[in-house]
Scaffold this motif. Structure first.
Motif, PDB file in Angstrom:
ATOM      1  N   ALA A  89      -7.491  -1.952  -0.832  1.00  0.00           N
ATOM      2  CA  ALA A  89      -6.573  -1.741  -1.962  1.00  0.00           C
ATOM      3  C   ALA A  89      -7.069  -0.583  -2.823  1.00  0.00           C
ATOM      4  O   ALA A  89      -6.279   0.260  -3.285  1.00  0.00           O
ATOM      5  N   GLN A  90      -8.389  -0.517  -3.015  1.00  0.00           N
ATOM      6  CA  GLN A  90      -8.984   0.582  -3.783  1.00  0.00           C
ATOM      7  C   GLN A  90      -8.787   1.918  -3.056  1.00  0.00           C
ATOM      8  O   GLN A  90      -8.443   2.933  -3.675  1.00  0.00           O
ATOM      9  N   MET A  91      -8.995   1.918  -1.746  1.00  0.00           N
ATOM     10  CA  MET A  91      -8.789   3.146  -0.962  1.00  0.00           C
ATOM     11  C   MET A  91      -7.342   3.617  -1.051  1.00  0.00           C
ATOM     12  O   MET A  91      -7.068   4.821  -1.179  1.00  0.00           O
ATOM     13  N   LEU A  92      -6.415   2.674  -1.001  1.00  0.00           N
ATOM     14  CA  LEU A  92      -4.995   3.021  -1.069  1.00  0.00           C
ATOM     15  C   LEU A  92      -4.672   3.644  -2.424  1.00  0.00           C
ATOM     16  O   LEU A  92      -3.952   4.640  -2.501  1.00  0.00           O
ATOM     17  N   GLU A  93      -5.237   3.059  -3.467  1.00  0.00           N
ATOM     18  CA  GLU A  93      -5.021   3.592  -4.823  1.00  0.00           C
ATOM     19  C   GLU A  93      -5.598   5.004  -4.943  1.00  0.00           C
ATOM     20  O   GLU A  93      -4.961   5.915  -5.471  1.00  0.00           O
ATOM     21  N   GLU A  94      -6.813   5.198  -4.426  1.00  0.00           N
ATOM     22  CA  GLU A  94      -7.451   6.520  -4.487  1.00  0.00           C
ATOM     23  C   GLU A  94      -6.646   7.542  -3.685  1.00  0.00           C
ATOM     24  O   GLU A  94      -6.475   8.684  -4.113  1.00  0.00           O
ATOM     25  N   GLN A  95      -6.153   7.110  -2.530  1.00  0.00           N
ATOM     26  CA  GLN A  95      -5.377   8.018  -1.689  1.00  0.00           C
ATOM     27  C   GLN A  95      -4.102   8.457  -2.409  1.00  0.00           C
ATOM     28  O   GLN A  95      -3.718   9.617  -2.350  1.00  0.00           O
ATOM     29  N   ARG A  96      -3.469   7.520  -3.107  1.00  0.00           N
ATOM     30  CA  ARG A  96      -2.239   7.873  -3.857  1.00  0.00           C
ATOM     31  C   ARG A  96      -2.547   8.824  -5.004  1.00  0.00           C
ATOM     32  O   ARG A  96      -1.763   9.725  -5.301  1.00  0.00           O
ATOM     33  N   GLU A  97      -3.688   8.588  -5.665  1.00  0.00           N
ATOM     34  CA  GLU A  97      -4.082   9.472  -6.770  1.00  0.00           C
ATOM     35  C   GLU A  97      -4.368  10.887  -6.265  1.00  0.00           C
ATOM     36  O   GLU A  97      -4.000  11.867  -6.892  1.00  0.00           O
ATOM     37  N   GLN A  98      -5.042  10.977  -5.103  1.00  0.00           N
ATOM     38  CA  GLN A  98      -5.440  12.280  -4.575  1.00  0.00           C
ATOM     39  C   GLN A  98      -4.273  13.043  -3.968  1.00  0.00           C
ATOM     40  O   GLN A  98      -4.132  14.240  -4.178  1.00  0.00           O
ATOM     41  N   LEU A  99      -3.447  12.333  -3.203  1.00  0.00           N
ATOM     42  CA  LEU A  99      -2.431  13.027  -2.401  1.00  0.00           C
ATOM     43  C   LEU A  99      -0.993  12.706  -2.800  1.00  0.00           C
ATOM     44  O   LEU A  99      -0.068  13.367  -2.326  1.00  0.00           O
ATOM     45  N   GLY A 100      -0.812  11.690  -3.639  1.00  0.00           N
ATOM     46  CA  GLY A 100       0.556  11.299  -3.987  1.00  0.00           C
ATOM     47  C   GLY A 100       1.329  10.939  -2.728  1.00  0.00           C
ATOM     48  O   GLY A 100       0.829  10.230  -1.862  1.00  0.00           O
ATOM     49  N   ASP A 101       2.523  11.455  -2.610  1.00  0.00           N
ATOM     50  CA  ASP A 101       3.328  11.185  -1.417  1.00  0.00           C
ATOM     51  C   ASP A 101       3.156  12.275  -0.362  1.00  0.00           C
ATOM     52  O   ASP A 101       3.895  12.316   0.618  1.00  0.00           O
ATOM     53  N   ALA A 102       2.184  13.153  -0.579  1.00  0.00           N
ATOM     54  CA  ALA A 102       2.008  14.281   0.335  1.00  0.00           C
ATOM     55  C   ALA A 102       1.579  13.821   1.723  1.00  0.00           C
ATOM     56  O   ALA A 102       1.829  14.504   2.705  1.00  0.00           O
ATOM     57  N   ASP A 103       0.915  12.673   1.798  1.00  0.00           N
ATOM     58  CA  ASP A 103       0.492  12.177   3.109  1.00  0.00           C
ATOM     59  C   ASP A 103       0.963  10.741   3.270  1.00  0.00           C
ATOM     60  O   ASP A 103       0.188   9.791   3.170  1.00  0.00           O
ATOM     61  N   ALA A 104       2.247  10.592   3.496  1.00  0.00           N
ATOM     62  CA  ALA A 104       2.847   9.258   3.596  1.00  0.00           C
ATOM     63  C   ALA A 104       2.334   8.493   4.807  1.00  0.00           C
ATOM     64  O   ALA A 104       2.203   7.272   4.760  1.00  0.00           O
ATOM     65  N   ALA A 105       2.026   9.191   5.907  1.00  0.00           N
ATOM     66  CA  ALA A 105       1.572   8.503   7.133  1.00  0.00           C
ATOM     67  C   ALA A 105       0.266   7.761   6.894  1.00  0.00           C
ATOM     68  O   ALA A 105       0.109   6.609   7.302  1.00  0.00           O
ATOM     69  N   LEU A 106      -0.677   8.418   6.215  1.00  0.00           N
ATOM     70  CA  LEU A 106      -1.957   7.779   5.927  1.00  0.00           C
ATOM     71  C   LEU A 106      -1.753   6.588   4.994  1.00  0.00           C
ATOM     72  O   LEU A 106      -2.323   5.514   5.191  1.00  0.00           O
ATOM     73  N   GLY A 107      -0.926   6.771   3.974  1.00  0.00           N
ATOM     74  CA  GLY A 107      -0.647   5.682   3.032  1.00  0.00           C
ATOM     75  C   GLY A 107      -0.021   4.478   3.718  1.00  0.00           C
ATOM     76  O   GLY A 107      -0.415   3.333   3.474  1.00  0.00           O
ATOM     77  N   ARG A 108       0.943   4.736   4.604  1.00  0.00           N
ATOM     78  CA  ARG A 108       1.596   3.630   5.332  1.00  0.00           C
ATOM     79  C   ARG A 108       0.616   2.910   6.242  1.00  0.00           C
ATOM     80  O   ARG A 108       0.607   1.683   6.331  1.00  0.00           O
ATOM     81  N   ALA A 109      -0.241   3.679   6.935  1.00  0.00           N
ATOM     82  CA  ALA A 109      -1.215   3.074   7.848  1.00  0.00           C
ATOM     83  C   ALA A 109      -2.230   2.221   7.082  1.00  0.00           C
ATOM     84  O   ALA A 109      -2.577   1.113   7.508  1.00  0.00           O
ATOM     85  N   LEU A 110      -2.686   2.729   5.932  1.00  0.00           N
ATOM     86  CA  LEU A 110      -3.619   1.962   5.098  1.00  0.00           C
ATOM     87  C   LEU A 110      -2.967   0.679   4.593  1.00  0.00           C
ATOM     88  O   LEU A 110      -3.572  -0.403   4.640  1.00  0.00           O
ATOM     89  N   ALA A 111      -1.721   0.791   4.120  1.00  0.00           N
ATOM     90  CA  ALA A 111      -1.011  -0.380   3.593  1.00  0.00           C
ATOM     91  C   ALA A 111      -0.792  -1.422   4.682  1.00  0.00           C
ATOM     92  O   ALA A 111      -0.914  -2.631   4.446  1.00  0.00           O
ATOM     93  N   ALA A 112      -0.492  -0.965   5.904  1.00  0.00           N
ATOM     94  CA  ALA A 112      -0.258  -1.897   7.016  1.00  0.00           C
ATOM     95  C   ALA A 112      -1.532  -2.658   7.367  1.00  0.00           C
ATOM     96  O   ALA A 112      -1.510  -3.875   7.593  1.00  0.00           O
ATOM     97  N   VAL A 113      -2.673  -1.960   7.399  1.00  0.00           N
ATOM     98  CA  VAL A 113      -3.937  -2.625   7.712  1.00  0.00           C
ATOM     99  C   VAL A 113      -4.330  -3.573   6.577  1.00  0.00           C
ATOM    100  O   VAL A 113      -4.839  -4.672   6.817  1.00  0.00           O
ATOM    101  N   LEU A 114      -4.056  -3.177   5.336  1.00  0.00           N
ATOM    102  CA  LEU A 114      -4.336  -4.058   4.194  1.00  0.00           C
ATOM    103  C   LEU A 114      -3.555  -5.373   4.330  1.00  0.00           C
ATOM    104  O   LEU A 114      -4.092  -6.456   4.089  1.00  0.00           O
ATOM    105  N   LEU A 115      -2.297  -5.285   4.738  1.00  0.00           N
ATOM    106  CA  LEU A 115      -1.490  -6.491   4.941  1.00  0.00           C
ATOM    107  C   LEU A 115      -2.088  -7.367   6.043  1.00  0.00           C
ATOM    108  O   LEU A 115      -2.138  -8.597   5.928  1.00  0.00           O
ATOM    109  N   GLN A 116      -2.543  -6.739   7.130  1.00  0.00           N
ATOM    110  CA  GLN A 116      -3.146  -7.496   8.226  1.00  0.00           C
ATOM    111  C   GLN A 116      -4.422  -8.198   7.775  1.00  0.00           C
ATOM    112  O   GLN A 116      -4.669  -9.350   8.149  1.00  0.00           O
TER     113      GLN A 116
END
Length: 196
Positions: A89-116
């Motif tokens: 969850a912390q990594m996802l937050e940091e990724q959003r702060e750093q890249l915003g929506d610029a790298d949606a693929a990484l954000g989606r992959a992180l969120a999917a693994v977090l759910l798992q």
């Protein structure tokens, strides 16, 4: 009248939960491997870079793995996945702060693994309850807040988290396979080290 060696309902339930848990862990391991590839590429890291152990996450390797009880295995797994849930969850937050929506693929992959990881933690809690063991409370705090890290240190910590999560997925499959077996008695080979 049922035969004496017919498995009880709780034994069948445990086997079913273990089988489902193994499938969840296998899928998680596969998805984490894919996420690692994306993460290394998008963060501009070298895949072979060495990373220190991540604070707050117990190591997946166990020196005397064969000596652990089923309950110990479940408790260790639960503690690890609760820590991973907070770290991801912390990594996802940091990724959003750093890249915003610029790298949606990484954000989606992180969120999917977090759910798992969250689903797997709940699955472990269910297994502990079946073992007549109330899962320890989850304060939701996770590992202690890390010191303020530079952007590069955050990237390295994220790489360490994902690598250790991949190792835990492998260990979880082994732990659940062990738990699904009928309990014969104490191991006949104490002291056997079984690392990763």
């Amino acid at each position: 009248m049922a035969a004496a060696d017919t498995p009880s309902a709780s034994t069948l339930r445990r086997r079913d939960l273990c089988s489902r848990g193994i499938r969840l862990a296998r899928k998680m391991r596969s998805d984490v491997a894919d996420l690692l590839d994306i993460y290394v590429e998008r963060q501009g890291l070298d895949a072979s870079v060495s990373v220190a152990a991540v604070e707050g996450v117990p190591a997946a390797a166990v020196e005397h793995w064969s000596e652990q009880t089923g309950t110990q295995r479940l408790l260790d797994n639960l503690a690890a996945y609760r820590a991973f849930r907070a770290l991801l969850a912390q990594m996802l937050e940091e990724q959003r702060e750093q890249l915003g929506d610029a790298d949606a693929a990484l954000g989606r992959a992180l969120a999917a693994v977090l759910l798992q990881v969250s689903a797997f933690a709940y699955h472990l809690e269910e297994l502990l309850e079946l073992e007549s063991r109330r899962p320890p409370g989850d304060d939701g705090d996770g590992p202690p807040a890390p010191p303020r890290l530079s952007l590069f240190e955050q990237k390295l910590r994220g790489l360490g988290v994902l690598r250790e999560l991949a190792q835990w997925a492998v260990r979880s499959m082994r732990d659940l396979r062990q738990l699904a077996r009928p309990s014969p008695g104490p191991s006949s080979a104490p002291g056997t080290a079984e690392g990763q």
